[in-house]
Write a protein that holds these residues in place. Structure first.
Motif, PDB file in Angstrom:
ATOM      1  N   ILE A  25     -91.990  32.186  42.600  1.00  0.00           N
ATOM      2  CA  ILE A  25     -91.453  31.706  41.318  1.00  0.00           C
ATOM      3  C   ILE A  25     -90.028  32.206  41.126  1.00  0.00           C
ATOM      4  O   ILE A  25     -89.752  33.406  41.243  1.00  0.00           O
ATOM      5  CB  ILE A  25     -92.311  32.202  40.143  1.00  0.00           C
ATOM      6  N   LYS A  26     -89.132  31.282  40.827  1.00  0.00           N
ATOM      7  CA  LYS A  26     -87.766  31.642  40.495  1.00  0.00           C
ATOM      8  C   LYS A  26     -87.442  31.073  39.118  1.00  0.00           C
ATOM      9  O   LYS A  26     -87.369  29.861  38.939  1.00  0.00           O
ATOM     10  CB  LYS A  26     -86.786  31.089  41.533  1.00  0.00           C
ATOM     11  N   VAL A  27     -87.256  31.961  38.149  1.00  0.00           N
ATOM     12  CA  VAL A  27     -86.975  31.539  36.775  1.00  0.00           C
ATOM     13  C   VAL A  27     -85.470  31.531  36.538  1.00  0.00           C
ATOM     14  O   VAL A  27     -84.765  32.489  36.893  1.00  0.00           O
ATOM     15  CB  VAL A  27     -87.653  32.480  35.753  1.00  0.00           C
ATOM     16  N   GLU A  28     -84.987  30.454  35.954  1.00  0.00           N
ATOM     17  CA  GLU A  28     -83.565  30.348  35.614  1.00  0.00           C
ATOM     18  C   GLU A  28     -83.343  31.028  34.258  1.00  0.00           C
ATOM     19  O   GLU A  28     -83.878  30.588  33.248  1.00  0.00           O
ATOM     20  CB  GLU A  28     -83.162  28.877  35.543  1.00  0.00           C
ATOM     21  N   GLN A  29     -82.573  32.089  34.257  1.00  0.00           N
ATOM     22  CA  GLN A  29     -82.332  32.816  33.013  1.00  0.00           C
ATOM     23  C   GLN A  29     -81.439  31.995  32.090  1.00  0.00           C
ATOM     24  O   GLN A  29     -80.339  31.597  32.454  1.00  0.00           O
ATOM     25  CB  GLN A  29     -81.687  34.166  33.291  1.00  0.00           C
ATOM     26  N   ALA A  30     -81.933  31.729  30.890  1.00  0.00           N
ATOM     27  CA  ALA A  30     -81.161  30.952  29.920  1.00  0.00           C
ATOM     28  C   ALA A  30     -80.017  31.812  29.383  1.00  0.00           C
ATOM     29  O   ALA A  30     -80.211  32.989  29.061  1.00  0.00           O
ATOM     30  CB  ALA A  30     -82.055  30.493  28.773  1.00  0.00           C
ATOM     31  N   ALA A  31     -78.823  31.236  29.289  1.00  0.00           N
ATOM     32  CA  ALA A  31     -77.671  31.976  28.773  1.00  0.00           C
ATOM     33  C   ALA A  31     -77.908  32.409  27.333  1.00  0.00           C
ATOM     34  O   ALA A  31     -77.464  33.478  26.901  1.00  0.00           O
ATOM     35  CB  ALA A  31     -76.412  31.116  28.866  1.00  0.00           C
ATOM     36  N   CYS A  32     -78.650  31.581  26.593  1.00  0.00           N
ATOM     37  CA  CYS A  32     -78.965  31.887  25.201  1.00  0.00           C
ATOM     38  C   CYS A  32     -80.069  30.948  24.714  1.00  0.00           C
ATOM     39  O   CYS A  32     -80.393  29.957  25.373  1.00  0.00           O
ATOM     40  CB  CYS A  32     -77.732  31.735  24.307  1.00  0.00           C
ATOM     41  N   LEU A  33     -80.625  31.284  23.576  1.00  0.00           N
ATOM     42  CA  LEU A  33     -81.571  30.423  22.872  1.00  0.00           C
ATOM     43  C   LEU A  33     -81.039  30.230  21.461  1.00  0.00           C
ATOM     44  O   LEU A  33     -80.547  31.188  20.850  1.00  0.00           O
ATOM     45  CB  LEU A  33     -82.968  31.058  22.834  1.00  0.00           C
ATOM     46  N   PRO A  34     -81.116  29.018  20.918  1.00  0.00           N
ATOM     47  CA  PRO A  34     -80.553  28.776  19.581  1.00  0.00           C
ATOM     48  C   PRO A  34     -81.441  29.312  18.467  1.00  0.00           C
ATOM     49  O   PRO A  34     -82.665  29.229  18.551  1.00  0.00           O
ATOM     50  CB  PRO A  34     -80.445  27.246  19.524  1.00  0.00           C
ATOM     51  N   VAL A  35     -80.834  29.862  17.439  1.00  0.00           N
ATOM     52  CA  VAL A  35     -81.589  30.366  16.300  1.00  0.00           C
ATOM     53  C   VAL A  35     -82.133  29.188  15.492  1.00  0.00           C
ATOM     54  O   VAL A  35     -81.433  28.199  15.264  1.00  0.00           O
ATOM     55  CB  VAL A  35     -80.696  31.279  15.419  1.00  0.00           C
ATOM     56  N   THR A  36     -83.395  29.261  15.122  1.00  0.00           N
ATOM     57  CA  THR A  36     -84.133  28.246  14.351  1.00  0.00           C
ATOM     58  C   THR A  36     -84.143  26.864  15.019  1.00  0.00           C
ATOM     59  O   THR A  36     -84.358  25.860  14.349  1.00  0.00           O
ATOM     60  CB  THR A  36     -83.604  28.113  12.904  1.00  0.00           C
TER      61      THR A  36
END
Length: 213
Positions: A25-36
């Motif tokens: 498994i190779k997970v792509e790290q998200a640069a960010c997640l949006p608030v709400t």
């Protein structure tokens, strides 16, 4: 042993060795997640095993046990998942991908990653991803999560829950919140002049005329 038998034995040996290794498994790290708003987590899984299911496990950083949502296949070993919308207080989301068998037992797990939750984070979901975001089935991993809201995340889009026992049920907590919000809106909105269609307001009858002396 002839050549054909040798070739067959080698093929079986390779397949057995690959199965013993389990999925990678190779997970792509998200640069960010949006608030709400909904974010998007992607992963690539190789050496998959039939009858297994990849899940995205997530939580508000260091806040209680993990929750999970199923990952959706995009073809070629690529998968994605849409976690619920982080609340404003949630500044960091931890997550990992786990491939589980039919009994929910882990077969292979990725490293744990984390992504910051930011107001200026922009994530564009396609039609399929947006549809999943509006119909989320969230899994629980610990008894204290039963009957409670998903810690650190909004109710928006959550329709069902899977208990630690693996039983699917409707999400009554978020449903009650939505009903309560709608009932409050119906009471407040007419007085503010926001919603009038379909509202019938009965006026009191005028005071009866005084009888003649």
């Amino acid at each position: 042993m002839n050549r054909i038998q040798l070739l067959f034995a080698s093929t079986v040996l390779v397949a057995t060795s690959a199965a013993a290794q389990g999925p990678s498994i190779k997970v792509e790290q998200a640069a960010c997640l949006p608030v709400t708003e909904n974010g998007l987590i992607k992963a690539r899984i190789t050496n998959e095993i039939g009858g297994t299911e990849p899940r995205l496990y997530f939580r508000w950083d260091e806040h209680g046990a993990y929750y999970f949502v199923a990952m959706e296949a995009a073809g070629g070993g690529n998968y994605w998942a849409v976690p619920p919308k982080p609340i404003e207080e949630n500044e960091l989301v931890e997550y990992y991908v786990d491939v589980v068998d039919g009994m929910g037992k882990s077969v292979s797990r990725s490293n744990t990653l984390s992504s910051p939750v930011k107001e200026d984070c922009k994530v564009v979901l396609d039609a399929r991803q947006a549809g999943v975001a509006e119909n989320l089935v969230v899994g629980e991993t610990a008894p204290p999560q039963i009957g409670e809201r998903v810690m650190g995340f909004l109710c928006d889009g959550i329709i069902s829950r899977i208990g630690p026992d693996g039983v699917l049920r409707a999400d009554q907590i978020c449903r009650r919140c939505i009903v309560a919000w709608w009932e409050t809106r119906q009471v407040i909105a007419p007085s503010a002049g926001l919603v009038t269609t379909g509202i019938l307001i009965e006026k009191p009858d005028p005071s009866p005329a005084r009888p003649n002396p």
